[in-house]
Design a protein around this motif. Structure first.
Motif, PDB file in Angstrom:
ATOM      1  N   SER A 105      64.594  27.064  35.874  1.00 31.30           N
ATOM      2  CA  SER A 105      65.578  26.031  36.203  1.00 31.30           C
ATOM      3  C   SER A 105      66.339  26.364  37.478  1.00 31.30           C
ATOM      4  O   SER A 105      66.283  27.482  37.983  1.00 31.30           O
ATOM      5  N   ASP A 108      66.217  21.940  41.455  1.00 28.50           N
ATOM      6  CA  ASP A 108      66.283  20.521  41.813  1.00 28.50           C
ATOM      7  C   ASP A 108      66.727  20.278  43.258  1.00 28.50           C
ATOM      8  O   ASP A 108      66.071  19.536  43.995  1.00 28.50           O
ATOM      9  N   GLU A 112      64.331  18.881  46.284  1.00 25.99           N
ATOM     10  CA  GLU A 112      64.663  17.582  46.864  1.00 25.99           C
ATOM     11  C   GLU A 112      64.768  17.694  48.389  1.00 25.99           C
ATOM     12  O   GLU A 112      64.343  16.799  49.117  1.00 25.99           O
ATOM     13  N   SER A 130      62.085  20.791  36.373  1.00 26.85           N
ATOM     14  CA  SER A 130      62.743  19.973  37.390  1.00 26.85           C
ATOM     15  C   SER A 130      62.248  18.547  37.281  1.00 26.85           C
ATOM     16  O   SER A 130      61.114  18.309  36.961  1.00 26.85           O
TER      17      SER A 130
END
Length: 130
Positions: A105, A108, A112, A130
């Motif tokens: 984790s 993200d 992006e 994600s």
């Protein structure tokens, strides 16, 4: 381009699944040189074992044999080091980024950023949530 990279990474990984993420059409927006050289940014989790050390050498040797410019980073078992390396690869406008994530984790935002830059990301031998 991606076929050539896949061959390099598969040779370097030796075993384990590949999972791709990121956006765009797969062409990337990287700065591969005008002579068609592909630039790969690769962030290794670290030298946690003999297998991982051999994996690193195999990726390096395979990239060289395929004529791919490799920008390599050893995360030393720290996610923050991998995120920093991935951001550096984005700033350098590499053609593709590959990494073996330290943890599942927390990816993200940086993924992006790579997607927004149009740089495909390949996960090697580990998955992310994600």
């Amino acid at each position: 381009m991606l076929r050539k990279l896949s061959i390099v990474l598969m040779a370097g990984i030796l075993a384990g699944p590949l999972a791709a993420c990121g956006g765009g059409d797969g062409a990337g927006s990287g700065s591969g040189s005008d002579d068609g050289t592909i630039t790969l940014g690769f962030s290794q989790v670290g030298a946690e074992s003999g297998w991982r050390t051999a994996n690193t050498k195999s990726v390096q040797d395979s990239a060289k044999a395929a004529g791919i410019e490799l920008k390599f980073s050893d995360a030393q078992q720290k996610q923050e080091n991998q995120i920093k390396a991935i951001r550096s690869f984005i700033q350098q406008k590499v053609d593709v980024i590959a990494f073996s994530p330290v943890v599942e984790s927390g990816w993200d935002t940086v993924l992006e950023e790579a997607k927004d830059a149009g740089i495909p990301v390949i996960l090697t031998d580990r998955a992310v949530d994600s």
